[in-house]
Design an enzyme around this catalytic site. Structure first.
Site, PDB file in Angstrom:
ATOM      1  N   ARG A  10      25.884 -37.002  22.764  1.00 41.30           N
ATOM      2  CA  ARG A  10      26.362 -37.985  21.786  1.00 41.30           C
ATOM      3  C   ARG A  10      26.053 -37.581  20.347  1.00 41.30           C
ATOM      4  O   ARG A  10      26.822 -37.894  19.448  1.00 41.30           O
ATOM      5  CB  ARG A  10      25.783 -39.368  22.092  1.00 41.30           C
ATOM      6  N   GLY A  39      32.562 -48.523  28.502  1.00 45.32           N
ATOM      7  CA  GLY A  39      33.086 -49.875  28.344  1.00 45.32           C
ATOM      8  C   GLY A  39      34.177 -49.955  27.290  1.00 45.32           C
ATOM      9  O   GLY A  39      35.207 -50.609  27.489  1.00 45.32           O
ATOM     10  N   LYS A  96      33.713 -51.296  41.332  1.00 48.96           N
ATOM     11  CA  LYS A  96      34.246 -52.643  41.526  1.00 48.96           C
ATOM     12  C   LYS A  96      35.675 -52.800  41.034  1.00 48.96           C
ATOM     13  O   LYS A  96      36.020 -52.321  39.963  1.00 48.96           O
ATOM     14  CB  LYS A  96      33.380 -53.640  40.760  1.00 48.96           C
ATOM     15  N   GLY A 106      31.921 -43.782  32.141  1.00 47.28           N
ATOM     16  CA  GLY A 106      30.670 -43.026  32.109  1.00 47.28           C
ATOM     17  C   GLY A 106      30.445 -42.146  33.328  1.00 47.28           C
ATOM     18  O   GLY A 106      30.132 -40.957  33.198  1.00 47.28           O
TER      19      GLY A 106
HETATM   20  P1  ADP Z   1      32.889 -45.233  35.724  1.00 41.18           P
HETATM   21  O1  ADP Z   1      31.540 -45.292  35.058  1.00 41.18           O
HETATM   22  O2  ADP Z   1      33.429 -43.833  35.778  1.00 41.18           O
HETATM   23  O3  ADP Z   1      33.857 -46.214  35.135  1.00 41.18           O
HETATM   24  P2  ADP Z   1      32.037 -47.021  37.804  1.00 41.18           P
HETATM   25  O4  ADP Z   1      30.842 -47.364  37.008  1.00 41.18           O
HETATM   26  O5  ADP Z   1      33.087 -48.039  37.985  1.00 41.18           O
HETATM   27  O6  ADP Z   1      32.684 -45.659  37.248  1.00 41.18           O
HETATM   28  O7  ADP Z   1      31.597 -46.615  39.281  1.00 41.18           O
HETATM   29  C1  ADP Z   1      30.751 -45.544  39.547  1.00 41.18           C
HETATM   30  C2  ADP Z   1      29.911 -45.808  40.768  1.00 41.18           C
HETATM   31  O8  ADP Z   1      30.723 -46.126  41.885  1.00 41.18           O
HETATM   32  C3  ADP Z   1      29.128 -44.580  41.146  1.00 41.18           C
HETATM   33  O9  ADP Z   1      27.751 -44.840  40.980  1.00 41.18           O
HETATM   34  C4  ADP Z   1      29.479 -44.342  42.605  1.00 41.18           C
HETATM   35  O10 ADP Z   1      28.359 -44.001  43.422  1.00 41.18           O
HETATM   36  C5  ADP Z   1      30.027 -45.674  43.036  1.00 41.18           C
HETATM   37  N1  ADP Z   1      30.920 -45.522  44.191  1.00 41.18           N
HETATM   38  C6  ADP Z   1      31.992 -44.729  44.315  1.00 41.18           C
HETATM   39  N2  ADP Z   1      32.502 -44.810  45.551  1.00 41.18           N
HETATM   40  C7  ADP Z   1      31.728 -45.659  46.252  1.00 41.18           C
HETATM   41  C8  ADP Z   1      31.722 -46.152  47.591  1.00 41.18           C
HETATM   42  N3  ADP Z   1      32.644 -45.768  48.468  1.00 41.18           N
HETATM   43  N4  ADP Z   1      30.752 -47.035  47.959  1.00 41.18           N
HETATM   44  C9  ADP Z   1      29.828 -47.427  47.054  1.00 41.18           C
HETATM   45  N5  ADP Z   1      29.769 -47.008  45.786  1.00 41.18           N
HETATM   46  C10 ADP Z   1      30.698 -46.134  45.390  1.00 41.18           C
HETATM   47 MG    MG Z   2      29.819 -46.623  35.325  1.00 41.33          MG
END
Ligand code: ADP
Ligand code: MG
Length: 402
Positions: free
Chosen positions: A40, A382, A202, A359
């Site tokens: 960063r 975010g 989610k 992230g």
């Molecule tokens: P980003 O930060 O890229 O937007 P998120 O924060 O939404 O992504 O999600 C990332 C998390 O989702 C990771 O920690 C990963 O372990 C979890 N994840 C991915 N697939 C699964 C799964 N099948 N079951 C549980 N957790 C999962």
């Molecule tokens: Mg995340």
């Protein structure tokens, strides 16, 4: 409307107050924190160097961690000032206070090209409260305001939003400009086919983004825990997989919306399952998913299977623009990271414009050593999601129009 860029402003000899995002990732150990990644700071260097080259007097300000409005020595930005010194080969003056006598004296004695860093803004509760008095006191320190903290642009805090009222010239920094170029302009009218890969934890985090992208995307591919909620909506057994039981109706609604819009909405057709979420956990066979054959009772979906990888690769190969947000499996555990790495590799190979937001997806791409193969990697988790949703971000709204 387009926003004013720091490049449009005469900064020579001016006091330029720059909001940066030095909220660096750390490893916490009791009363100490160890900075694990300085990306960063490096991302802010183009703006910092631009201002030095143009002989501005630069006052940098940032938040760091969650000290909750109190002075917490472990979240002091002082070590960051020292580190910045080594990155720019120039001493960085540090102000132990954010407003008041100390920074006023320091700034009063600054000369052209000098760089000052203020202490962590979040030591003051007024920062997150977007307190106008605090914002006004910060504004006293500068003639020109520059916001380069894209990662904090979705927050209406004193240093990102409230300050606008007190500054006449409010420009975006070079990082902010780059983020908006890719996440806003480029994705506003993407070269088609436009393919989206959405994964992560989610559905509820990403409903707004999914809905907004349905208007533009040709294909949306879903992976990660978020896919489980869609499986459930379709009557596919999901065993003990992570699911949002209260979001099943929403998943159905999104599936209907995709049909109505003519968007190819691809869910995984096979899944890697494991008995537990831990390294070395017992893993099962990947089998085709259908309403009569889903995830084994008591087992959990941890990654997309190889038939799904092949299906996703096929769409990626056809795309001209690709947006990826959210890992398709629990990539933190190497056994469950194959799908996520395969997606990163497919994107690296593609000649499309590849944009990565979120992230954890960014971490995954870096872990795979493929960051420099992507067109653009966002620094805001975010903030990038909210921008993709089409929301107005307070930190961007606060900037002067061009
Ligand atoms: P980003 O930060 O890229 O937007 P998120 O924060 O939404 O992504 O999600 C990332 C998390 O989702 C990771 O920690 C990963 O372990 C979890 N994840 C991915 N697939 C699964 C799964 N099948 N079951 C549980 N957790 C999962
Ligand atoms: Mg995340």
């Amino acid at each position: 409307m387009a926003k004013l860029s720091v490049r449009d402003v005469d900064v020579r000899g001016k006091r330029v107050l720059v909001r940066v995002d030095f909220n660096l990732p750390v490893k916490e150990d009791g009363n100490k924190v160890e900075i694990t990644d300085d990306t960063r700071i490096r991302e802010a260097l183009p703006t910092i160097n631009y201002l030095r080259e143009h002989k501005a007097r630069m006052i940098l300000m940032s938040h760091f961690g969650r000290p909750k409005g109190k002075r917490a020595p472990k979240y002091s930005l002082r070590p960051v000032a020292d580190h910045l010194h080594t990155l720019i080969n120039q001493p960085v003056i540090f102000s132990q206070d954010t407003i008041g006598e100390v920074p006023t004296k320091i700034v009063g004695a600054m000369r052209d090209c000098d760089v000052t860093l203020l202490e962590n803004l979040r030591f003051q509760p007024e920062e997150e409260a977007n307190d106008p008095k605090f914002a006004g006191a910060l504004a006293e320190l500068g003639d020109i305001y520059v916001n380069d903290a894209f990662g904090a642009a979705h927050r209406a805090h004193a240093s990102t939003a409230g300050i606008a009222m007190f500054m006449n010239v409010r420009a975006m920094g070079l990082l902010m400009e780059k983020e908006l170029k890719y996440l806003h302009e480029e994705l506003d009218k993407p070269a088609k086919p436009f393919v989206v890969i959405m994964g992560g934890a989610k559905v509820s985090d990403k409903i707004g983004v999914l809905k907004a992208l349905m208007q533009k995307a040709d294909a949306i591919m879903i992976g990660g825990a978020m896919a489980n909620t869609f499986f459930k909506a379709q009557g596919i057994p999901i065993g003990a997989s992570r699911v949002e039981a209260d979001k099943i109706d929403l998943a159905t609604e999104l599936l209907d919306l995709a049909k109505k819009r003519g968007v190819k909405f691809r869910l995984p057709i096979d899944i890697v399952e494991a008995q537990e979420i831990k390294p070395g956990a017992k893993m099962g066979n990947t089998s085709r998913l259908s309403p009569n054959s889903g995830i084994t009772a008591g087992w959990q979906a941890v990654d997309i299977g190889c038939a799904t990888i092949a299906l996703f690769e096929e769409e990626i190969a056809k795309a001209k623009t690709i947006l990826w947000n959210g890992p398709v499996g629990i990539f933190e555990i190497p056994d469950f990271a194959r799908g996520t790495i395969a997606i990163a590799e497919a994107l690296a190979k593609s000649r499309a414009t590849t944009i990565i937001g979120g992230g954890d997806s960014v971490t995954a791409v870096k872990q795979a050593g493929l960051a420099d193969k992507m067109t653009f990697i966002s620094t805001g988790g975010g903030a990038s999601l909210e921008l993709l949703e089409g929301k107005e971000l307070p930190g961007i709204a606060a900037l002067s129009d061009k």
